[in-house]
Design an enzyme around this catalytic site. Structure first.
Site, PDB file in Angstrom:
ATOM      1  N   SER A 119      -0.997   4.956   8.744  1.00 35.37           N
ATOM      2  CA  SER A 119      -0.998   3.509   8.501  1.00 35.37           C
ATOM      3  C   SER A 119       0.067   3.002   7.545  1.00 35.37           C
ATOM      4  CB  SER A 119      -2.373   3.053   8.021  1.00 35.37           C
ATOM      5  OG  SER A 119      -3.235   2.867   9.122  1.00 35.37           O
ATOM      6  N   LYS A 122       2.320   0.325   8.829  1.00 34.77           N
ATOM      7  CA  LYS A 122       2.047  -1.112   8.711  1.00 34.77           C
ATOM      8  C   LYS A 122       3.045  -1.806   7.785  1.00 34.77           C
ATOM      9  CE  LYS A 122      -2.888  -0.951   9.896  1.00 34.77           C
ATOM     10  NZ  LYS A 122      -3.165   0.458  10.174  1.00 34.77           N
ATOM     11  N   SER A 176      -6.327  -2.147   5.963  1.00 28.60           N
ATOM     12  CA  SER A 176      -5.601  -1.389   6.977  1.00 28.60           C
ATOM     13  C   SER A 176      -6.154  -1.627   8.374  1.00 28.60           C
ATOM     14  CB  SER A 176      -5.635   0.112   6.653  1.00 28.60           C
ATOM     15  OG  SER A 176      -4.583   0.783   7.281  1.00 28.60           O
TER      16      SER A 176
END
Length: 429
Positions: A119, A122, A176
């Site tokens: 993640s 991102k 997230s």
């Protein structure tokens, strides 16, 4: 288990930080060879870690990509300034510490090694879409946005719910949320929606100089051909922290997701999963990550004594310390280094595209170009600011201990094993 090749001593160029005047004292310090730490320079990771299975073999190494930011960064082992103390032991297969403002790379381990991002991808989505999307615009979540891996991290946004884009950003960076990532990529992707958003992410990575990064999903959920490096993550994080909206979102502790009366959905509160904010003085934000394939990944930043440093970690395990704790230890190490200590630099956005391919053996932006004759290079602007910094640096010969690393890859992933999953865990995802 991973096996490690024997260490080999190679000569490499050591790049002085961009903002450091070239005085005789500075030149003398830089001319010293990279010091062999007690017991020899440790490989990455320098704490034993369980074997992990990559999604596939990484791309064929690109020699040019591995030297972006300086020739000393082209190593699978540890690279630190001659004046550095031993960095703290961490389990990450690669890591890097850099100065967000000057772009100086303070040290790292396998900074250009390929790994899956989880993640922390991102952040690339944020760097790409923050300038494109009006935070006050209200949008509707679709069924496609909510098409995420079962059990992966989610904010809890409802299909058909109406939310301001700012709320979706907070859901992305605090919790997230993978559905938030899908929505933002779709909204910023133009007529092609999600696919267009992913293409824009890859174009932004190229512009930033992150030539070892390729996105397949906007969220960081594992996908074939999706990779990044600790160096690339530092470039991406630097672009993010140059954006005031990102700095505000990533430092937010709690946020409220509004009720959706038409869907009988109540309002609820979300909390920031980045524990660095609560436990590290001067923390200014970052991002956690985890998937079965990528393992634990982390990006964190802090400010101390007028310096803003960022740390990036890939492929970490957490037998005793979570990703943010390993990042905190490396930030402490970085803040303890002299301000003029560096082993390379973060290239500026667009710099690699502006640099013509040099003749074989010539210095270039890829290797941390400097004018050896003493002339000043053209000033480069910091990302997101109107400030210019003089790119003055001197390349000197330095001995750098390179450790050749061989990874033993596991067999092909079974169809019901660690595939395209982003298991939700207490650290974030």
């Amino acid at each position: 288990m991973r096996t490690w090749g024997p260490s080999v001593a190679l000569a490499a160029a050591l790049l002085l930080p961009l903002s450091t005047p070239v005085t005789p004292a500075v030149a003398a310090r830089a001319a010293a060879p990279a010091r062999r730490l007690p017991g020899g320079a440790p490989p990455c990771p320098n704490v034993p870690a369980p074997a992990t299975r990559p999604p596939q073999a990484p791309p064929s190494p690109d020699p040019a990509a591995r030297s972006v930011g300086g020739a000393a960064l082209d190593t699978a082992g540890l690279v630190v300034p001659p004046v550095a103390t031993a960095p703290p032991p961490v389990t990450a297969i690669s890591w890097l510490v850099a100065d967000l403002d000057t772009g100086a790379v303070l040290g790292g381990c396998g900074p250009h090694e390929y790994a899956a991002p989880a993640s922390v991808q991102k952040l690339l989505l944020a760097a790409t879409m923050l300038p494109r999307l009006d935070p006050n615009r209200e949008v509707t979540m679709t069924a496609g946005d909510l098409a995420i891996e079962p059990g992966s991290s989610a904010v809890g946004l409802a299909e058909g719910g109406h939310y301001r884009i700012e709320t979706i950003w907070l859901g992305l960076l605090l919790k997230s949320g993978n559905e938030a990532a899908n929505a933002l990529a779709r909204l910023g992707g133009g007529p092609d929606g999600l696919a267009g958003g992913i293409r824009a992410m890859n174009a932004e990575a190229h512009r930033l100089g992150a030539r070892q990064t390729h996105a397949v999903t906007p969220s960081g959920l594992d996908g074939p051909g999706q990779f990044t490096s600790a160096y690339d993550l530092a470039l991406i994080a630097r672009a993010c922290f140059a954006d005031p909206a990102f700095r505000r979102y990533t430092a937010t502790r709690t946020a409220q997701v509004p009720a959706q009366p038409a869907l009988r959905e109540r309002a609820f509160q979300i909390q920031n999963d980045n524990m660095l904010l609560d436990h590290y003085p001067g923390a200014i934000g970052g991002k956690t990550g985890f998937t079965d394939v990528a393992r634990h990944t982390y990006v964190g930043a802090a400010e101390r004594g007028g310096r803003r440093l960022v740390v990036t970690l890939l492929g970490a395990e957490i037998p005793t310390q979570r990703g943010w704790q390993q990042g905190a230890a490396l930030l402490d190490w970085g803040f303890g280094l002299p301000r003029d200590a560096a082993v390379g630099r973060l290239v500026e956005p667009g710099e690699l595209d502006r640099s013509a391919a040099p003749p074989a053996g010539a210095a270039s932006a890829l290797a941390g170009h400097a004018d050896l004759g003493g002339g000043a290079a053209a000033p480069a602007k910091r990302p997101g600011t109107g400030l210019s910094i003089a790119v003055g640096a001197v390349l000197v010969a330095g001995g750098v201990v390179l450790l050749a690393r061989r990874r033993r890859h596991a067999a092909a992933v079974a169809s019901t094993g660690t595939v395209l999953r982003g298991a939700k865990i207490p650290e974030g995802d």
